[in-house]
Scaffold this motif. Structure first.
Motif, PDB file in Angstrom:
ATOM      1  N   ALA A  53      46.093  31.046 -46.712  1.00 23.12           N
ATOM      2  CA  ALA A  53      45.963  31.312 -48.147  1.00 23.12           C
ATOM      3  C   ALA A  53      45.056  30.283 -48.824  1.00 23.12           C
ATOM      4  CB  ALA A  53      47.342  31.324 -48.801  1.00 23.12           C
ATOM      5  N   ILE A  54      45.252  29.007 -48.477  1.00 21.89           N
ATOM      6  CA  ILE A  54      44.410  27.965 -49.078  1.00 21.89           C
ATOM      7  C   ILE A  54      42.954  28.139 -48.660  1.00 21.89           C
ATOM      8  CG2 ILE A  54      43.946  25.476 -49.083  1.00 21.89           C
ATOM      9  CD1 ILE A  54      47.004  25.088 -48.858  1.00 21.89           C
ATOM     10  N   SER A  55      42.729  28.435 -47.391  1.00 22.19           N
ATOM     11  CA  SER A  55      41.358  28.670 -46.904  1.00 22.19           C
ATOM     12  C   SER A  55      40.729  29.858 -47.619  1.00 22.19           C
ATOM     13  CB  SER A  55      41.366  28.904 -45.391  1.00 22.19           C
ATOM     14  OG  SER A  55      41.866  27.779 -44.698  1.00 22.19           O
ATOM     15  N   SER A  56      41.514  30.921 -47.821  1.00 25.57           N
ATOM     16  CA  SER A  56      41.012  32.099 -48.531  1.00 25.57           C
ATOM     17  C   SER A  56      40.630  31.751 -49.961  1.00 25.57           C
ATOM     18  CB  SER A  56      42.076  33.207 -48.535  1.00 25.57           C
ATOM     19  OG  SER A  56      42.385  33.613 -47.224  1.00 25.57           O
ATOM     20  N   GLY A  57      41.467  30.935 -50.615  1.00 28.63           N
ATOM     21  CA  GLY A  57      41.177  30.545 -51.988  1.00 28.63           C
ATOM     22  C   GLY A  57      39.933  29.683 -52.094  1.00 28.63           C
ATOM     23  N   LEU A  58      39.801  28.718 -51.188  1.00 25.66           N
ATOM     24  CA  LEU A  58      38.637  27.836 -51.218  1.00 25.66           C
ATOM     25  C   LEU A  58      37.355  28.572 -50.840  1.00 25.66           C
ATOM     26  CD1 LEU A  58      40.128  24.616 -49.572  1.00 25.66           C
ATOM     27  CD2 LEU A  58      39.554  24.939 -51.975  1.00 25.66           C
ATOM     28  N   GLU A  59      37.475  29.506 -49.907  1.00 27.45           N
ATOM     29  CA  GLU A  59      36.308  30.248 -49.437  1.00 27.45           C
ATOM     30  C   GLU A  59      35.912  31.370 -50.386  1.00 27.45           C
ATOM     31  OE1 GLU A  59      33.168  30.574 -46.949  1.00 27.45           O
ATOM     32  OE2 GLU A  59      34.745  29.057 -46.900  1.00 27.45           O
ATOM     33  N   GLY A  60      36.884  31.831 -51.194  1.00 29.66           N
ATOM     34  CA  GLY A  60      36.598  32.929 -52.126  1.00 29.66           C
ATOM     35  C   GLY A  60      36.497  34.276 -51.452  1.00 29.66           C
ATOM     36  N   TYR A  61      37.147  34.394 -50.291  1.00 30.72           N
ATOM     37  CA  TYR A  61      37.080  35.656 -49.542  1.00 30.72           C
ATOM     38  C   TYR A  61      38.297  35.749 -48.644  1.00 30.72           C
ATOM     39  CZ  TYR A  61      35.123  39.490 -46.779  1.00 30.72           C
ATOM     40  OH  TYR A  61      34.910  40.714 -46.173  1.00 30.72           O
ATOM     41  N   SER A  62      38.907  36.924 -48.628  1.00 29.94           N
ATOM     42  CA  SER A  62      40.002  37.186 -47.694  1.00 29.94           C
ATOM     43  C   SER A  62      39.702  38.488 -46.956  1.00 29.94           C
ATOM     44  CB  SER A  62      41.336  37.270 -48.436  1.00 29.94           C
ATOM     45  OG  SER A  62      42.383  37.497 -47.529  1.00 29.94           O
ATOM     46  N   PHE A  63      40.000  39.615 -47.614  1.00 28.53           N
ATOM     47  CA  PHE A  63      39.609  40.921 -47.062  1.00 28.53           C
ATOM     48  C   PHE A  63      38.452  41.509 -47.866  1.00 28.53           C
ATOM     49  CE2 PHE A  63      43.907  40.180 -45.676  1.00 28.53           C
ATOM     50  CZ  PHE A  63      43.872  40.568 -44.351  1.00 28.53           C
ATOM     51  N   ARG A  64      38.173  40.846 -48.967  1.00 27.81           N
ATOM     52  CA  ARG A  64      37.003  41.162 -49.783  1.00 27.81           C
ATOM     53  C   ARG A  64      36.739  39.942 -50.657  1.00 27.81           C
ATOM     54  NH1 ARG A  64      37.823  42.759 -55.163  1.00 27.81           N
ATOM     55  NH2 ARG A  64      40.012  42.722 -55.802  1.00 27.81           N
ATOM     56  N   LYS A  65      35.649  39.954 -51.407  1.00 27.58           N
ATOM     57  CA  LYS A  65      35.330  38.827 -52.277  1.00 27.58           C
ATOM     58  C   LYS A  65      36.405  38.709 -53.358  1.00 27.58           C
ATOM     59  CE  LYS A  65      31.556  36.714 -54.870  1.00 27.58           C
ATOM     60  NZ  LYS A  65      30.172  36.864 -55.377  1.00 27.58           N
ATOM     61  N   SER A  66      36.915  37.482 -53.538  1.00 28.23           N
ATOM     62  CA  SER A  66      38.030  37.264 -54.466  1.00 28.23           C
ATOM     63  C   SER A  66      37.519  36.885 -55.859  1.00 28.23           C
ATOM     64  CB  SER A  66      38.941  36.148 -53.954  1.00 28.23           C
ATOM     65  OG  SER A  66      39.454  36.450 -52.671  1.00 28.23           O
ATOM     66  N   THR A  67      38.296  37.284 -56.859  1.00 29.14           N
ATOM     67  CA  THR A  67      38.012  36.850 -58.226  1.00 29.14           C
ATOM     68  C   THR A  67      38.552  35.431 -58.414  1.00 29.14           C
ATOM     69  OG1 THR A  67      40.105  37.700 -59.081  1.00 29.14           O
ATOM     70  CG2 THR A  67      38.223  39.228 -59.030  1.00 29.14           C
ATOM     71  N   ILE A  68      38.210  34.801 -59.525  1.00 29.69           N
ATOM     72  CA  ILE A  68      38.704  33.450 -59.821  1.00 29.69           C
ATOM     73  C   ILE A  68      40.230  33.432 -59.851  1.00 29.69           C
ATOM     74  CG2 ILE A  68      38.818  31.647 -61.583  1.00 29.69           C
ATOM     75  CD1 ILE A  68      36.192  31.670 -60.158  1.00 29.69           C
ATOM     76  N   VAL A  69      40.828  34.449 -60.473  1.00 28.79           N
ATOM     77  CA  VAL A  69      42.293  34.529 -60.569  1.00 28.79           C
ATOM     78  C   VAL A  69      42.906  34.636 -59.178  1.00 28.79           C
ATOM     79  CG1 VAL A  69      44.241  35.892 -61.428  1.00 28.79           C
ATOM     80  CG2 VAL A  69      42.234  35.524 -62.878  1.00 28.79           C
ATOM     81  N   GLU A  70      42.319  35.497 -58.342  1.00 26.16           N
ATOM     82  CA  GLU A  70      42.834  35.670 -56.979  1.00 26.16           C
ATOM     83  C   GLU A  70      42.720  34.374 -56.179  1.00 26.16           C
ATOM     84  OE1 GLU A  70      41.859  40.444 -56.343  1.00 26.16           O
ATOM     85  OE2 GLU A  70      40.433  38.925 -55.671  1.00 26.16           O
TER      86      GLU A  70
END
Length: 682
Positions: free
Chosen positions: A607-624
């Motif tokens: 989760a932290i890596s996804s937040g820092l990278e700005g991508y998980s299964f798609r490009k994340s918004t700032i809130v995400e």
């Protein structure tokens, strides 16, 4: 006639063929520029035989001392330092810019004088014991000269950080009466300081050099033997076979190979240069930016020093310092190392997905099974060491069995090569080269241990360790988190530019006491200080490993360092986890509880890596991104309630992203179908 395309392909193939030779020369220069341990003299004339004879004698003496067990501790440690001081000045020039094919008269003089000072203890040992602390002027003169020569060898080989700290501690022993607050003490005479540091087993000949002269030396010899088998390239080939074809394959190979190389490498910089010379160009060719490619290798290679079973030799020192079995240290380091490398691996994967990067062509990768069947014997010595340790044997015995196994394997492979009509690769000349490599590799470790002995000696003499810890607790008003934060900053500063062994010895001696003073488990406190000392290799402004990665990637050093710090975020979180939850270090941990801790921590790292990278299964918004980081931190906190809340947040975000991703794909398909239908109508 060949087309232009075919000509270009042939030219590219030719360039690729030439690259390894060019890179090898560049890598050697880079190693010598960044890693002081590699900036040694390389004699091509009769002078080389001097260092060869001393090196072979050194290794032979160490093996005899270990196998016979007849040499007392002080004589062994003093003899060990005599060999180290002699080789230090025979092998390492006064400055980096000096030619490496000469041997000035003053270095010969320093080598003889440095060795003679420690041999003075060996020769007069019984005399010194009978006088029981009644030191004569000659004793103090020899001790003073020995300490000064040790300081000069430290300046040449280990570097300024530990030298400045050790000298500051020596000055502190004299300046105590003039200092304010908790730093004040009654002060000590010149004779008392010199005798305590030089002749006492609480000084230079203390626990660190004791560990260095026994099992650390054996494991360095084991590492030199293991490297001679080509295990480094084997690890890279294995990792290519496993992960080379995955998304962003070369970056994942860098993470895996650095973790494996960390089991035999004792330097973040050499690990970065060694594996990075292969992985960084591949990452750039695949599409990663230079800064990211260099940062991946630097972060992963630095983590190699946290990787059991050797941890850059710090595992042995930690066992000695804490009075714990070596196997306990190895077990304690497994879960934190797993989390650290998983965090980097996840970030690399997400970056590859975000950029749409593919893996390397499968036809260009080695096949795992044939590779393992052909060269899998190389890991047998590592397996043998682990088996003996798990059976309860000492680290010394396990290392000896590992050395014996490599020698036997070398002899068998040589006989096989002779049977095939080839030259044997395990000859007397090869054995001498390995002994010289082992003797050279131990120099920086031994000098770092000796300088740490100065620091520890002053700490035991003045009690500054307890005072420093009390001072940190006073500044933080006893608030655990603030004390941990101050200890983290102190450890990062103290660890800048220091080799692994010196890093642990400095940080554990100076900063770990503050955490222990709050009632924290001593093993967790030592691991906490060590982790942050090591992560200084990628933390600006020094960041030696990141600078090495940037040089290979032809990228900007500070951008690479900041990117590496971001990739190594796990190293800034994991120590807080095991301090608040020592079960992560397998201390009084049940199997079920340990599995829960690891599972939630892994989800938290994702989760932290996804937040820092700005991508998980798609490009994340700032809130995400904010929610991913918050959910990850909650998963990492050592409380069941926070784990559940964190898991709910992360699961909700993942489901939301998957659903939005599916909707986007469905809309794209509908749009494509409509456009296709419209084109048919037209």
């Amino acid at each position: 006639m060949a087309t232009d395309k075919e000509k270009q392909k042939k030219m590219n193939d030719r360039i690729d063929t030439l690259l390894p030779t060019t890179n090898e020369k560049e890598m050697q220069k880079l190693m010598k520029d960044l890693d002081r341990e590699q900036a040694y003299r390389e004699h091509k004339c009769w002078r080389q035989y001097i260092t060869v004879i001393v090196s072979v004698a050194f290794v032979t003496f160490q093996l005899y001392a270990t196998l016979s067990g007849k040499i007392t501790a002080q004589i062994l440690r003093a003899s060990h330092l005599a060999f180290v001081q002699a080789l230090a000045f025979l092998l390492f020039p006064a400055t980096k810019k000096m030619p490496r094919n000469t041997l000035p008269w003053y270095d010969v003089l320093l080598a003889i004088a440095g060795a003679a000072c420690w041999l003075y203890i060996v020769i007069n040992f019984q005399h010194l014991v009978r006088r029981a602390g009644d030191y004569m002027p000659l004793d103090i003169a020899v001790g003073t000269l020995g300490i000064l020569i040790l300081i000069e060898s430290c300046r040449r080989i280990v570097g300024l950080p530990i030298l400045i700290i050790a000298c500051a501690f020596i000055l502190y022993a004299f300046a105590g009466p003039y200092l304010p607050g908790f730093f004040n003490h009654r002060g000590y005479s010149f004779q008392r300081v010199v005798s305590h540091l030089f002749f006492n087993t609480e000084g230079i000949m203390g626990t660190p050099i004791g560990a260095c002269s026994t099992f650390i030396f054996l494991f360095i010899l084991f590492g030199a033997l293991l490297e001679s088998t080509g295990i480094g390239q084997f690890f890279i080939d294995v990792c290519n076979a496993i992960a080379g074809g995955a998304s962003g394959g070369p970056a994942k190979v860098a993470v895996l190979s650095s973790a494996l190389l960390g089991t035999v490498s004792g330097s973040s910089v050499s690990n970065t240069v060694g594996s990075g010379s292969f992985t960084i160009p591949m990452m750039k060719k695949l599409g990663y930016k230079g800064e990211f490619a260099g940062a991946v290798e630097a972060a992963a290679s630095t983590g190699g020093q946290l990787m059991p079973p050797i941890m850059g030799a710090a595992a042995f020192l930690m066992a000695e310092s804490l009075g714990l079995p070596y196997l306990t240290i190895v077990k304690a380091s497994i879960v934190p190392a797993l989390l650290y490398f998983t965090g980097i691996f996840i970030t690399v994967h997400l970056e590859a997905k975000k950029l749409g990067l593919k893996g390397l062509p499968k036809e260009s990768l080695p096949r795992f099974l044939p590779l393992f069947l052909a060269k899998g014997y190389m890991i047998l010595p590592l397996i043998i060491i682990i088996v003996f340790l798990c059976m309860g044997f000492t680290a010394v015995y396990a290392a000896l069995m590992g050395i014996v196994s490599i020698v036997l394997i070398g002899m068998v492979t040589s006989f096989v090569r002779i049977g095939q009509g080839k030259k044997p690769d395990f000859t007397v000349k090869k054995i001498i080269e390995i002994m010289c490599t082992a003797a050279r590799n131990i120099i920086s470790v031994a000098i770092a241990c000796a300088m740490a002995g100065i620091i520890i000696g002053i700490v035991t003499l003045t009690g500054i360790g307890l005072k420093f810890g009390a001072g940190l607790i006073s500044i933080s008003h006893g608030i655990v988190f603030i004390t941990l934060f101050l200890t983290m900053i102190s450890s990062i500063i103290l660890g800048m530019g220091a080799p692994t062994t010196a890093n642990y010895l400095i940080t554990s001696t100076i900063t770990a006491g503050a955490i222990i003073g709050l009632g924290i488990e001593p093993l967790a406190a030592h691991m906490f200080a060590f982790y942050f000392g090591i992560i200084a290799d990628v933390t600006p402004p020094v960041a030696l490993a990141a600078i090495a990665g940037a040089a290979i990637a032809k990228a900007k050093p500070m951008r690479t360092a900041f990117q590496a710090t971001k990739l190594a975020i796990g190293a800034f979180i994991i120590p807080y986890m095991f301090v608040f939850n020592p079960q992560m270090l397998m201390i009084n941990a049940s199997a079920g509880r340990l599995l829960w801790i690891v599972a939630t921590a892994l989800i938290g790292m994702f989760a932290i890596s996804s937040g820092l990278e700005g991508y998980s299964f798609r490009k994340s918004t700032i809130v995400e991104r904010v929610l991913f980081i918050a959910g990850g931190l909650l998963c990492i906190l050592p409380e069941s309630r926070s784990d559940i809340i964190g898991l709910v947040i992360v699961a909700a975000l993942v489901i939301f992203q998957i659903m939005m991703n599916s909707r986007t794909k469905a809309q794209a398909l509908d749009l494509a179908a409509k456009e296709d239908a419209q084109s048919k109508i037209e």
